[in-house]
Design a protein around this motif. Structure first.
Motif, PDB file in Angstrom:
ATOM      1  N   GLY A 172       0.806  -1.213   0.000  1.00 46.54           N
ATOM      2  CA  GLY A 172       0.000   0.000   0.000  1.00 46.54           C
ATOM      3  C   GLY A 172       0.836   1.257   0.000  1.00 46.54           C
ATOM      4  O   GLY A 172       0.501   2.247  -0.673  1.00 46.54           O
ATOM      5  N   ALA A 173       1.949   1.262   0.728  1.00 45.49           N
ATOM      6  CA  ALA A 173       2.819   2.444   0.766  1.00 45.49           C
ATOM      7  C   ALA A 173       3.453   2.706  -0.594  1.00 45.49           C
ATOM      8  O   ALA A 173       3.521   3.852  -1.054  1.00 45.49           O
ATOM      9  N   ALA A 174       3.918   1.637  -1.266  1.00 40.50           N
ATOM     10  CA  ALA A 174       4.514   1.808  -2.594  1.00 40.50           C
ATOM     11  C   ALA A 174       3.472   2.297  -3.598  1.00 40.50           C
ATOM     12  O   ALA A 174       3.762   3.141  -4.459  1.00 40.50           O
ATOM     13  N   THR A 175       2.267   1.777  -3.499  1.00 41.50           N
ATOM     14  CA  THR A 175       1.190   2.247  -4.368  1.00 41.50           C
ATOM     15  C   THR A 175       0.903   3.724  -4.139  1.00 41.50           C
ATOM     16  O   THR A 175       0.690   4.495  -5.083  1.00 41.50           O
ATOM     17  N   ALA A 176       0.911   4.151  -2.872  1.00 45.81           N
ATOM     18  CA  ALA A 176       0.663   5.556  -2.556  1.00 45.81           C
ATOM     19  C   ALA A 176       1.761   6.452  -3.123  1.00 45.81           C
ATOM     20  O   ALA A 176       1.480   7.556  -3.628  1.00 45.81           O
ATOM     21  N   VAL A 177       3.025   6.002  -3.056  1.00 45.55           N
ATOM     22  CA  VAL A 177       4.123   6.796  -3.627  1.00 45.55           C
ATOM     23  C   VAL A 177       3.947   6.959  -5.127  1.00 45.55           C
ATOM     24  O   VAL A 177       4.154   8.049  -5.697  1.00 45.55           O
ATOM     25  N   LEU A 178       3.569   5.887  -5.802  1.00 47.72           N
ATOM     26  CA  LEU A 178       3.340   5.954  -7.246  1.00 47.72           C
ATOM     27  C   LEU A 178       2.224   6.936  -7.580  1.00 47.72           C
ATOM     28  O   LEU A 178       2.367   7.779  -8.479  1.00 47.72           O
ATOM     29  N   TRP A 179       1.111   6.860  -6.863  1.00 46.03           N
ATOM     30  CA  TRP A 179      -0.015   7.736  -7.158  1.00 46.03           C
ATOM     31  C   TRP A 179       0.231   9.169  -6.711  1.00 46.03           C
ATOM     32  O   TRP A 179      -0.387  10.103  -7.234  1.00 46.03           O
ATOM     33  N   LYS A 180       1.103   9.358  -5.766  1.00 47.13           N
ATOM     34  CA  LYS A 180       1.469  10.728  -5.396  1.00 47.13           C
ATOM     35  C   LYS A 180       2.209  11.408  -6.540  1.00 47.13           C
ATOM     36  O   LYS A 180       2.024  12.604  -6.803  1.00 47.13           O
ATOM     37  N   PHE A 181       3.029  10.655  -7.243  1.00 49.33           N
ATOM     38  CA  PHE A 181       3.698  11.178  -8.433  1.00 49.33           C
ATOM     39  C   PHE A 181       2.678  11.547  -9.513  1.00 49.33           C
ATOM     40  O   PHE A 181       2.884  12.472 -10.291  1.00 49.33           O
ATOM     41  N   ILE A 182       1.558  10.848  -9.554  1.00 52.23           N
ATOM     42  CA  ILE A 182       0.536  11.106 -10.569  1.00 52.23           C
ATOM     43  C   ILE A 182      -0.377  12.260 -10.187  1.00 52.23           C
ATOM     44  O   ILE A 182      -0.750  13.087 -11.022  1.00 52.23           O
ATOM     45  N   LEU A 183      -0.737  12.378  -8.899  1.00 49.20           N
ATOM     46  CA  LEU A 183      -1.825  13.261  -8.484  1.00 49.20           C
ATOM     47  C   LEU A 183      -1.392  14.613  -7.922  1.00 49.20           C
ATOM     48  O   LEU A 183      -2.256  15.445  -7.649  1.00 49.20           O
ATOM     49  N   THR A 184      -0.099  14.834  -7.724  1.00 52.79           N
ATOM     50  CA  THR A 184       0.312  16.146  -7.226  1.00 52.79           C
ATOM     51  C   THR A 184      -0.004  17.233  -8.253  1.00 52.79           C
ATOM     52  O   THR A 184      -0.298  16.955  -9.425  1.00 52.79           O
ATOM     53  N   SER A 185       0.051  18.480  -7.792  1.00 54.11           N
ATOM     54  CA  SER A 185      -0.324  19.603  -8.678  1.00 54.11           C
ATOM     55  C   SER A 185       0.519  19.636  -9.942  1.00 54.11           C
ATOM     56  O   SER A 185       0.036  20.005 -11.016  1.00 54.11           O
ATOM     57  N   GLU A 186       1.797  19.275  -9.833  1.00 49.50           N
ATOM     58  CA  GLU A 186       2.673  19.225 -11.001  1.00 49.50           C
ATOM     59  C   GLU A 186       2.907  17.788 -11.455  1.00 49.50           C
ATOM     60  O   GLU A 186       3.910  17.504 -12.121  1.00 49.50           O
ATOM     61  N   GLY A 187       1.998  16.928 -11.103  1.00 49.14           N
ATOM     62  CA  GLY A 187       2.168  15.519 -11.413  1.00 49.14           C
ATOM     63  C   GLY A 187       1.851  15.174 -12.858  1.00 49.14           C
ATOM     64  O   GLY A 187       1.447  16.033 -13.671  1.00 49.14           O
ATOM     65  N   SER A 188       2.010  13.908 -13.161  1.00 55.21           N
ATOM     66  CA  SER A 188       1.873  13.454 -14.546  1.00 55.21           C
ATOM     67  C   SER A 188       0.451  13.600 -15.066  1.00 55.21           C
ATOM     68  O   SER A 188       0.243  13.856 -16.254  1.00 55.21           O
ATOM     69  N   LEU A 189      -0.550  13.447 -14.207  1.00 47.92           N
ATOM     70  CA  LEU A 189      -1.931  13.553 -14.685  1.00 47.92           C
ATOM     71  C   LEU A 189      -2.236  14.952 -15.203  1.00 47.92           C
ATOM     72  O   LEU A 189      -2.787  15.114 -16.302  1.00 47.92           O
ATOM     73  N   ASN A 190      -1.870  15.973 -14.446  1.00 47.39           N
ATOM     74  CA  ASN A 190      -2.108  17.344 -14.893  1.00 47.39           C
ATOM     75  C   ASN A 190      -1.261  17.685 -16.114  1.00 47.39           C
ATOM     76  O   ASN A 190      -1.706  18.426 -17.004  1.00 47.39           O
ATOM     77  N   GLN A 191      -0.059  17.155 -16.195  1.00 43.60           N
ATOM     78  CA  GLN A 191       0.781  17.412 -17.360  1.00 43.60           C
ATOM     79  C   GLN A 191       0.184  16.799 -18.626  1.00 43.60           C
ATOM     80  O   GLN A 191       0.217  17.407 -19.701  1.00 43.60           O
ATOM     81  N   VAL A 192      -0.373  15.599 -18.495  1.00 43.12           N
ATOM     82  CA  VAL A 192      -1.015  14.965 -19.649  1.00 43.12           C
ATOM     83  C   VAL A 192      -2.244  15.768 -20.078  1.00 43.12           C
ATOM     84  O   VAL A 192      -2.481  15.979 -21.283  1.00 43.12           O
TER      85      VAL A 192
END
Length: 324
Positions: free
Chosen positions: A147-167
């Motif tokens: 669960g912790a590793a999954t949270a780290v991965l999704w934190k990279f995706i969901l932060t304000s400058e993360g990959s989701l907003n960049q896409v």
């Protein structure tokens, strides 16, 4: 020679009329009564169960009773004094507890709607697919991540400058970009989606096992009667998956009520404790703010909710058995 020949049938007839020894038989109740008599009565197995009972008592019963006792005190870890039910009165007036309770309800609803339904849909869709097992393996792989590793991965995706907003910005959809983890209820809903990505794999495995256990004769009989598609799923597949569904939904309810690691790594309950659940609020109050008595009261409320919801669900779903 004649006398010897006549003696042979006489001997054979004597063997035939000889009475056979009767083998004694006992009913199961008689056998059980005899076994109880030899083993010393119904309390004979108690010494064998004592290690397990001791383990349960030390790890479950004592902490539960200690939490009840501690919730009656104002305790900061160094000094304590008896306050009665003041900690429970404080719960009713605490807006943070109210928000945590609401977030917990959202986690329960989201966990039941997303991972359970997604796992059922994927298992049914890939059951007879040619490469269905490979597709199921791809879905199951995230469950092997902690669960912790999954949270780290999704934190990279969901932060304000993360990959989701960049896409989204790269596709010209910048208006859809949000600070996903900084506003409520978007932060709670985003974490539910992240948890769904991990938890769906286990549900796929359980539903796939249930689908393989459906008798082939039942499916063929339904096909001969013209049942296909939705009718097949509604009247044949879904009822046959009832026992598996009880396990999957029960596990989803308990896991959602004790959600902690995903929330702690992604937001630590913030901002301003807006994304806390009851488990996280209990941890912060007891081990961060040293409100041990208040944290014990929250832990007791959470335990009651978990036990009550599980008991009501299982009581409703499990078939009733009447004594014969």
């Amino acid at each position: 020679m004649t006398d010897a020949v006549r003696a042979i049938p006489a001997a054979e007839s004597a063997k035939v009329v000889r009475p056979r020894r009767r083998i004694p038989t006992r009913t199961p109740h008689q056998a059980a009564a005899a076994a109880r008599g030899r083993m010393g009565g119904p309390l004979t197995g108690v010494p064998w169960a004592l290690p397990a009972l001791l383990l349960v008592g030390v790890l479950l019963i004592y902490p539960f009773l200690r939490s009840i006792y501690g919730s009656l005190f104002e305790d900061n870890g160094f000094t304590s004094h008896y306050t009665g039910l003041d900690n429970y009165t404080r719960l009713a007036d605490d807006p943070i507890f109210g928000r945590s309770l609401l977030n917990t309800v959202m986690w329960v609803a989201g966990t039941l709607l997303l991972p359970v339904l997604a796992g059922l849909a994927i298992a049914v869709a890939t059951h007879r697919m040619r490469l269905g097992r490979i597709a199921q393996l791809v879905v199951v792989l995230p469950y092997a991540i902690s669960g912790a590793a999954t949270a780290v991965l999704w934190k990279f995706i969901l932060t304000s400058e993360g990959s989701l907003n960049q896409v989204l910005n790269a596709l010209g959809l910048g208006s859809l970009a949000h600070p996903w983890l900084l506003e409520w209820p978007q932060n709670t809903l985003s974490m539910i989606v992240a948890s769904t990505w991990q938890a769906t794999g286990l549900n796929v495995v359980l539903f796939a096992i249930g689908l393989r256990a459906i008798p082939r004769e039942t499916v063929e009989a339904a096909e001969l009667d013209g049942a296909t598609g939705w009718r097949m799923f509604r009247h044949i597949t879904l009822p046959q998956l009832r026992s598996v569904s009880v396990v999957v939904i029960g596990m989803a309810i308990v896991n959602s009520l004790k959600a902690f690691d995903m929330i702690w790594v992604l937001t630590q309950g913030g901002p301003a404790r807006s994304s806390e659940t009851l488990a996280l609020t209990m941890y912060r109050e007891a081990f961060r703010l040293f409100h041990v008595g208040y944290g014990s009261a929250i832990a007791l409320v959470l335990s009651v909710i978990v036990v009550a919801s599980s008991w009501m669900y299982l009581r409703r779903q499990m078939p009733e058995t009447s004594p014969r």
